[in-house]
Design an enzyme around this catalytic site. Sequence first.
Site, PDB file in Angstrom:
ATOM      1  N   SER A   9      52.759  38.708  44.412  1.00  0.00           N
ATOM      2  CA  SER A   9      51.399  38.545  44.929  1.00  0.00           C
ATOM      3  C   SER A   9      51.143  39.437  46.129  1.00  0.00           C
ATOM      4  O   SER A   9      50.013  39.534  46.593  1.00  0.00           O
ATOM      5  CB  SER A   9      51.152  37.084  45.322  1.00  0.00           C
ATOM      6  N   HIS A  30      50.017  39.472  38.014  1.00  0.00           N
ATOM      7  CA  HIS A  30      49.994  38.406  39.009  1.00  0.00           C
ATOM      8  C   HIS A  30      49.278  37.180  38.460  1.00  0.00           C
ATOM      9  O   HIS A  30      48.055  37.102  38.451  1.00  0.00           O
ATOM     10  CB  HIS A  30      49.318  38.905  40.298  1.00  0.00           C
ATOM     11  N   ASN A  33      48.989  30.074  40.569  1.00  0.00           N
ATOM     12  CA  ASN A  33      49.639  28.783  40.537  1.00  0.00           C
ATOM     13  C   ASN A  33      48.602  27.670  40.419  1.00  0.00           C
ATOM     14  O   ASN A  33      47.655  27.661  41.217  1.00  0.00           O
ATOM     15  CB  ASN A  33      50.453  28.631  41.829  1.00  0.00           C
ATOM     16  N   GLU A  42      45.841  39.088  37.502  1.00  0.00           N
ATOM     17  CA  GLU A  42      45.569  40.419  38.025  1.00  0.00           C
ATOM     18  C   GLU A  42      46.581  41.386  37.405  1.00  0.00           C
ATOM     19  O   GLU A  42      47.784  41.209  37.564  1.00  0.00           O
ATOM     20  CB  GLU A  42      45.695  40.440  39.547  1.00  0.00           C
ATOM     21  N   ASN A  80      44.498  37.465  46.715  1.00  0.00           N
ATOM     22  CA  ASN A  80      45.203  37.184  47.965  1.00  0.00           C
ATOM     23  C   ASN A  80      44.541  37.856  49.153  1.00  0.00           C
ATOM     24  O   ASN A  80      44.631  37.372  50.274  1.00  0.00           O
ATOM     25  CB  ASN A  80      46.678  37.572  47.867  1.00  0.00           C
TER      26      ASN A  80
END
Length: 177
Positions: A9, A30, A33, A42, A80
């Site tokens: 991430s 990616h 969760n 991603e 992120n």
Amino acid sequence: GTLLASNTSSLSITAIASATQIPERAVGMHFFNPAHIMKLVEIVQGQKTTQESIQRAAELSGQLGTTPVVVTDTPGFIVNRVARPFYGEALRLLGENVASVEEIDRIVRLEGGFAMGPFELMDLIGLDVNFSVTQSMYDQFFGEPRYRPHPIQKRMVESGMLGKKSGQGFYTYKEEK
């Protein structure tokens, strides 16, 4: 012909690829969760990743029932990068005693329309993982203040309060039998 896919991430796919003999086949995938529930993936294109490799990763994502979004290799990718200030501001509010963990989560869920509040999400992800990603992004952006880790989270990680996986984070979790 195998792809090398990382679920990182925050680590650079370009850097990972540079340590291989096949940088053109190194991609990021990616998942979020919990991966069995979250639909977004991603697909990260490193500096030398080919379009064919990106296409193959996106097709695999579709076969897994997830929704791929192709992004270039930048610290934190899209989600992120957006999430760091979300967590950081929640931690600052808590640190300034503006509101409690429960109140901040409740307001974000009810008024913001989020499925989870920032503290619930950090507990689910794991405070250690969340802190590590924040620290990594802060370093990769050369100390950019909006990504600065918060001392509350650092202390919690140091004390073993990692969220659901340790039974204690911002909330207390009973062991499932």
